[in-house]
Design an enzyme around this catalytic site. Structure first.
Site, PDB file in Angstrom:
ATOM      1  N   GLY A  21       0.819  -1.205   0.000  1.00 26.99           N
ATOM      2  CA  GLY A  21       0.000   0.000   0.000  1.00 26.99           C
ATOM      3  C   GLY A  21       0.852   1.254   0.000  1.00 26.99           C
ATOM      4  N   ASN A  22       0.215   2.407   0.216  1.00 26.94           N
ATOM      5  CA  ASN A  22       0.963   3.662   0.296  1.00 26.94           C
ATOM      6  C   ASN A  22       0.309   4.590   1.324  1.00 26.94           C
ATOM      7  OD1 ASN A  22      -1.007   5.506  -1.108  1.00 26.94           O
ATOM      8  ND2 ASN A  22      -0.660   4.002  -2.745  1.00 26.94           N
ATOM      9  N   ARG A  23       0.929   5.761   1.538  1.00 26.62           N
ATOM     10  CA  ARG A  23       0.536   6.642   2.641  1.00 26.62           C
ATOM     11  C   ARG A  23      -0.595   7.611   2.306  1.00 26.62           C
ATOM     12  NH1 ARG A  23       4.432   6.145   6.526  1.00 26.62           N
ATOM     13  NH2 ARG A  23       6.510   5.545   5.794  1.00 26.62           N
ATOM     14  N   SER A  24      -1.234   7.467   1.169  1.00 28.70           N
ATOM     15  CA  SER A  24      -2.292   8.410   0.811  1.00 28.70           C
ATOM     16  C   SER A  24      -3.436   8.351   1.826  1.00 28.70           C
ATOM     17  CB  SER A  24      -2.837   8.076  -0.577  1.00 28.70           C
ATOM     18  OG  SER A  24      -3.937   8.900  -0.855  1.00 28.70           O
TER      19      SER A  24
END
Ligand code: CTP
Ligand code: CA
Length: 244
Positions: A33-36
């Protein structure tokens, strides 16, 4: 969902917005995943709703309350987001891609939970477990959603006008990268922010953005709450509507 405002400058317009990050599964219990946070996309959705638009919000991972009066569609992966975007833009006037779409996904999703020590389990046919006790994940490219939209829109004549807005989070060479993305993805506007700053980007309530226009001009906006950035973006979208 009924259109709330009928008198705003987006009354009767259909706006598709993507928000949050995509999650690309590794096995039944893990993902990349990512930090958005989704804050920018959700702010855009509320702003479009308040201006009278019919809003479709396609959201990946974001732990925010669904905005009232907005049609919400949840997706996990980049491919699911691509499919949703291509489906909903056929009736849209505006597409804003504020989602952080994963560029890569694991080449295979393991059917069973990957074990710490590989090899023995018959289900881990091609073990990626190294001799050092580590694990190598092979990743493949995800589709570029805006690029696919450009191909569809440029071919189909029924898409007389779909205003397309992209976002770019950069840590270096912001101006050069942003201008390149605007041109390559056939965008009307590209909103770029420098995520190496603490007052901008992922998780922050404020953002410091540059807005690049298709005619080559660039605006350098001050640090603002994301709600004000959303308003500034729609101020620039409205004049682009209804032109050809
Ligand atoms: N985007 C997209 N599909 C992808 C990746 C990105 O539609 N697979 C969109 C994003 O939502 C954003 C814009 O493209 O609006 C720019 O995303 P960004 O990650 O900055 O650009 P990339 O083209 O992925 O290039 P890179 O990550 O290598 O800088
Ligand atoms: Ca990317």
């Amino acid at each position: 969902t009924a259109t709330l405002g009928r008198h705003g400058d987006l009354a009767g317009k259909h706006v598709v917005i993507t928000a949050g990050g995509t999650q690309e599964p590794i096995d039944p219990v893990r993902y990349v995943g990512n930090r958005s946070s989704g804050k920018m996309g959700y702010s855009l959705a509320r702003e479009a709703r308040d201006r009278g638009a019919h809003v479709i919000l396609i959201t990946g991972s974001a732990t925010l309350p669904p905005p009232y009066g907005v049609e919400l569609h949840r997706v996990e992966t980049a491919i699911q987001m691509r499919d949703a975007v291509l489906r909903f833009i056929t009736a849209a006037d505006v597409l804003i891609m504020s989602a952080a779409v994963a560029d890569f996904r694991p080449a295979q999703v393991a059917a069973q939970k990957i074990k710490k020590t590989g090899g023995q389990s018959g289900t881990q046919e091609k073990s990626e477990h190294g001799n050092d006790g580590g694990l190598t994940l092979h990743m493949v490219r995800n589709p570029d959603i805006l690029q696919e939209v450009a191909e569809v829109v440029d071919k189909a004549s029924q898409h007389q006008r779909l205003v397309r807005v992209g976002f770019a989070a950069e840590t270096e060479n912001l101006i050069a990268y942003a201008q390149q993305k605007l041109v390559q993805k056939h965008l009307d506007l590209l909103v770029a922010n420098d995520v190496s700053r603490s007052d901008s980007g992922f998780g922050s309530d404020t953002n410091k953005v540059f807005i690049f226009h298709a005619n080559g001009s660039m605006e350098d906006l001050p640090v603002m709450p994301k709600t004000d950035v959303a308003a500034a973006i729609f101020q620039r979208i409205v004049p682009l509507l209804g032109t050809t």
